[in-house]
Design an enzyme around this catalytic site. Structure first.
Site, mmCIF file in Angstrom:
data_model
loop_
_atom_site.group_PDB
_atom_site.id
_atom_site.type_symbol
_atom_site.label_atom_id
_atom_site.label_comp_id
_atom_site.label_asym_id
_atom_site.label_seq_id
_atom_site.Cartn_x
_atom_site.Cartn_y
_atom_site.Cartn_z
ATOM 1 N N GLY A 61 23.057 39.990 27.074
ATOM 2 C CA GLY A 61 23.470 38.819 26.081
ATOM 3 C C GLY A 61 24.849 38.236 26.818
ATOM 4 O O GLY A 61 25.259 38.964 27.945
ATOM 5 N N PRO A 80 28.629 37.417 27.899
ATOM 6 C CA PRO A 80 29.646 38.223 28.090
ATOM 7 C C PRO A 80 30.715 38.430 26.819
ATOM 8 O O PRO A 80 30.791 37.265 26.054
ATOM 9 C CB PRO A 80 30.542 37.528 29.249
ATOM 10 C CG PRO A 80 29.810 36.432 29.727
ATOM 11 C CD PRO A 80 28.802 36.187 28.890
ATOM 12 N N GLY A 121 29.967 42.316 23.051
ATOM 13 C CA GLY A 121 30.004 43.801 22.433
ATOM 14 C C GLY A 121 28.914 44.767 23.087
ATOM 15 O O GLY A 121 28.851 45.714 22.463
ATOM 16 N N THR A 151 28.883 46.776 25.881
ATOM 17 C CA THR A 151 29.745 47.754 26.233
ATOM 18 C C THR A 151 30.172 48.546 25.178
ATOM 19 O O THR A 151 30.067 50.027 25.166
ATOM 20 C CB THR A 151 30.993 47.508 27.267
ATOM 21 O OG1 THR A 151 30.599 46.405 28.213
ATOM 22 C CG2 THR A 151 31.593 48.730 27.815
ATOM 23 N N GLU A 168 41.651 9.716 23.042
ATOM 24 C CA GLU A 168 41.420 10.743 21.934
ATOM 25 C C GLU A 168 40.783 10.114 20.616
ATOM 26 O O GLU A 168 39.829 10.233 20.072
ATOM 27 C CB GLU A 168 42.605 11.818 21.335
ATOM 28 C CG GLU A 168 43.131 12.686 22.700
ATOM 29 C CD GLU A 168 41.989 13.296 23.208
ATOM 30 O OE1 GLU A 168 41.101 13.845 22.496
ATOM 31 O OE2 GLU A 168 42.084 13.571 24.450
HETATM 32 P P1 ADP Z 1 30.382 43.013 26.902
HETATM 33 O O1 ADP Z 1 30.322 44.417 27.397
HETATM 34 O O2 ADP Z 1 29.365 42.294 25.984
HETATM 35 O O3 ADP Z 1 30.924 41.804 27.653
HETATM 36 P P2 ADP Z 1 32.473 44.140 25.409
HETATM 37 O O4 ADP Z 1 31.479 45.155 24.778
HETATM 38 O O5 ADP Z 1 33.274 44.539 26.348
HETATM 39 O O6 ADP Z 1 31.604 42.914 25.716
HETATM 40 O O7 ADP Z 1 33.363 43.538 24.264
HETATM 41 C C1 ADP Z 1 34.611 43.130 24.420
HETATM 42 C C2 ADP Z 1 35.517 43.351 23.455
HETATM 43 O O8 ADP Z 1 35.246 42.585 22.229
HETATM 44 C C3 ADP Z 1 35.370 44.864 22.778
HETATM 45 O O9 ADP Z 1 36.300 45.839 23.224
HETATM 46 C C4 ADP Z 1 35.715 44.626 21.471
HETATM 47 O O10 ADP Z 1 37.197 44.764 21.128
HETATM 48 C C5 ADP Z 1 35.424 43.210 20.953
HETATM 49 N N1 ADP Z 1 33.811 43.223 20.048
HETATM 50 C C6 ADP Z 1 32.854 42.495 20.679
HETATM 51 N N2 ADP Z 1 32.099 42.632 19.824
HETATM 52 C C7 ADP Z 1 32.274 43.299 18.800
HETATM 53 C C8 ADP Z 1 31.790 43.673 17.591
HETATM 54 N N3 ADP Z 1 30.570 43.311 17.106
HETATM 55 N N4 ADP Z 1 32.621 44.413 16.664
HETATM 56 C C9 ADP Z 1 33.942 44.766 17.019
HETATM 57 N N5 ADP Z 1 34.547 44.414 18.265
HETATM 58 C C10 ADP Z 1 33.517 43.739 19.017
HETATM 59 ZN ZN ZN Z 2 38.331 13.100 26.444
HETATM 60 MG MG MG Z 3 30.718 44.504 29.257
#
Ligand code: ADP
Ligand code: ZN
Ligand code: MG
Length: 622
Positions: free
Chosen positions: A203, A205, A208, A210, A426
């Site tokens: 999905g 970036p 969530g 990770t 604008e």
């Molecule tokens: P990815 O790995 O998909 O790029 P991460 O897991 O690193 O994204 O998410 C980055 C941050 O966004 C997390 O540390 C968290 O703080 C926030 N976040 C993302 N999705 C959620 C969720 N469903 N609930 C709570 N926090 C979220």
């Molecule tokens: Zn413009």
């Molecule tokens: Mg990540």
């Protein structure tokens, strides 16, 4: 694959060269290459008027120049023996006055700096080199861990559970199975149930992935070995593969465990698509990963989770059954999920009564979890900066604009003529968008510079949908051209301010024609395909269509853009009076809210004191 950074290498090499020349200089302080016999010969010829032995170097002053020099120096292997041998000669020659004076300095007359300094310097260089190499291996991992996996045990930090992951009910449900398996593997294996080897989270970036993986480990209460795909990639061939081996070995030892490979696309890219060297390493690593995933049996209690935002470039071998056979798509959250995420991140922050997270959620279509967490954090920083105990809706409003478009730059000097141009630009966008039935409504117009933009027309949908229709895409192009068309119509000149708009519009048009098959002449064919090739740094696609098609595509894109331009010009000409009103309002007030704009367009009197907060547009009457 990491590139070797040239700059630090130059510094290290330079330092080393400096050190070596310096050390060499220490041990050979300018001798004339005279042999021992030459030195003795000078004494026998009574040609030495004075001399001094300093350590093992003799410096002689001569009566008759040798090799054109009156002063020569030479090395003595054994100064004491030299003294012994010369003893009779010295006495004789001093008495005869040939030798005026001589002097033996004690040996090792080195000042402490002379040897401490090089040691310090050498140590420093070694440290630097070591740090450089170790830094390349992994942040702060020493050399002796080179081929080791460097996996970090994710449990050391704060434990994350499913409660910390807002929304994503389906995803959590799927992963709950994994959690159950890790807790009680017997229950599943007894009846012969198969638990997937690997689960791939894919999905965009920041959605969530990770976080979700860490939550699985937290829920199951098992060891969590986390490593990033790029950690496998080193400048030394074979390191990646050995790290993979090591990682799985560690996991088996501590099973039940989860191996989490973040950003797996760094290793898992399709094989055989590279050009030139440097790819063998990645392929070896990937092969090793495949071997390991086949090698361990399901009863071992090791599950591999991986995350990527480039699902499309993964090697198909990774995705076949027995490897990452289960895939979970983690998408951008919808409005209710956004509200839940906001609530999770609002914990521990002080919100005042004005804050309605539901409104914020409605107004933030397209934000990912990471964006939302960032939004709340920015808002909290704003409140803290002004020493307010709680953050309010205005903080959130400002934070949201900041997250999306950069901070306000009120102090930037703006010429009256630039202000007018921005206002016209604008207003052009806004008026065009207003007349396009499928276009997202205008929420705010502003001529305050922000980030790199001089002004902004803010639109946000009532309800988000996952598709774009041909009509919607076309109207987006028309809306994007609004700025440029207004400049042309009302200033009789055009500016560079529209370049971003034109880029985006052109890209949309190109996608419509070449990607989504929305152009009748070319038919329902996607012309984006082709092999992905690694050229220099970037992946580029080879064309999978003929030059003739490419030509037709260009013509079609141009035709589409021309049509949109004309459409836009028609709208703005028709509504030129209203556009001028909007321009005037903007020049007077700098910002115009969506409702003020709607009043203007409907020919009603404009409420000058209207709310300028974006969120006002989303406030739901309950
Ligand atoms: P990815 O790995 O998909 O790029 P991460 O897991 O690193 O994204 O998410 C980055 C941050 O966004 C997390 O540390 C968290 O703080 C926030 N976040 C993302 N999705 C959620 C969720 N469903 N609930 C709570 N926090 C979220
Ligand atoms: Zn413009
Ligand atoms: Mg990540």
């Amino acid at each position: 694959m990491k590139k070797v950074k040239i700059f630090p290498v130059i510094i290290y090499v330079g330092l080393l060269i400096l050190l070596f020349t310096w050390l060499l200089g220490m041990f050979s302080s300018g001798t004339d290459g005279l042999k021992y016999s030459d030195v003795i010969a000078q004494f026998q010829k009574e040609n030495v008027s004075s001399f001094q032995v300093d350590g093992d170097t003799i410096t002689m002053e001569l009566h008759n120049p040798l090799n054109g020099k009156k002063q020569v120096s030479a090395k003595l292997a054994d100064p004491a023996a030299f003294h012994q041998q010369l003893q009779p000669l010295l006495q004789e020659q001093t008495e005869s006055g040939v030798l005026k004076w001589y002097n033996f300095l004690p040996e090792a007359e080195l000042s402490p700096y002379d040897f401490i300094l090089p040691i310090i310097l050498a140590g420093l260089v070694l440290l630097l080199v070591w740090g450089f190499l170790a830094g390349r291996a992994n942040n702060n991992h020493p050399l002796n861990n080179f081929g080791r996996a460097n996996a970090t045990n994710g449990q050391t930090g704060k434990k994350v559970t499913f409660q910390d992951v807002a929304g994503m009910e389906e995803e959590k449900k799927e992963l709950q199975e994994v959690v159950d398996f890790l807790r009680q593997p017997d229950k599943f294996t007894k009846i012969g149930a198969k638990i997937p080897h690997g689960i791939l989270l894919s999905g965009p970036p920041g959605t969530g992935k990770t976080l979700l993986a860490r939550a699985v480990a937290g829920e199951a209460d098992v060891q969590f070995l986390s490593i990033s795909g790029s950690d496998f990639m080193e400048m030394y061939v074979g390191v990646g593969a050995s790290r993979v081996r090591d990682l799985f070995e560690q996991a088996r030892k501590i099973a039940p465990a989860i191996i989490f490979i973040d950003e797996i696309d760094a290793v898992g890219r399709k094989r055989g698509s590279g050009m030139g060297g440097g790819h063998d390493e990645r392929e070896q690593t990937l092969n090793q990963l495949l071997v390991e995933m086949d090698g361990f049996t399901k009863s071992e209690g090791v599950i591999v989770l991986a995350a990527t935002n480039r699902h499309d470039i993964l090697d198909p071998a990774l995705l076949r059954p027995g490897r990452f056979d289960r895939q979970i798509y983690v998408g951008v959250p919808d409005a209710s999920e956004r509200e839940a995420i906001l609530k999770v991140h609002a914990k521990g922050k002080c919100l005042d009564d004005s804050v309605n997270l539901n409104t914020v959620a409605l107004a933030t279509a397209g934000f990912t979890g990471a964006d939302l967490s960032n939004l709340l954090n920015e808002a909290a920083i704003l409140a803290a900066r002004e020493d307010r105990p709680a953050l309010n809706m205005n903080d959130l409003n400002e934070a949201m604009m900041k997250v999306l478009a950069g901070p306000e730059k009120r102090s930037r000097v703006r010429l009256q003529k630039d202000l007018r141009l921005t206002a016209i630009h604008e207003a052009g966008h806004a008026v065009a968008m207003y007349s396009l039935p499928t276009h997202d409504p205008v929420r705010q117009i502003s001529i305050i510079p922000r980030g790199r933009a001089l002004g902004l027309t803010w639109t946000q949908p009532e309800q988000e949908s996952n598709h774009l229709t041909r009509n919607e895409m076309y109207e987006m192009i028309v809306g994007l051209l609004g700025g440029r068309v207004a400049e042309e119509l009302f200033l009789k000149d055009i500016s560079t301010g529209a370049s971003n708009d034109i880029d985006r519009a052109s890209k949309l048009a190109r996608d419509m024609v070449g990607r989504y098959g929305m152009c009748p002449t070319l038919g329902t064919v996607s012309y984006t395909g082709g092999e992905e090739l690694f050229i220099g740094r970037d992946f580029e696609r080879t064309k999978s269509y003929s030059e003739k098609v490419a030509g037709t595509m260009d013509d079609e894109v141009k035709a589409l853009m021309d049509k949109a331009y004309k459409h836009c010009a028609d709208i703005l000409t028709r509504d030129s009076e209203k556009l001028k009103q909007v321009v005037k309002f903007l020049l007077d007030n700098e910002t115009m809210s969506g409702s003020q704009f709607a009043q203007c367009m409907q020919g009603q009197p404009i409420d000058e004191n209207g709310q300028s907060s974006l969120f006002a547009e989303f406030e739901t009457e309950e």
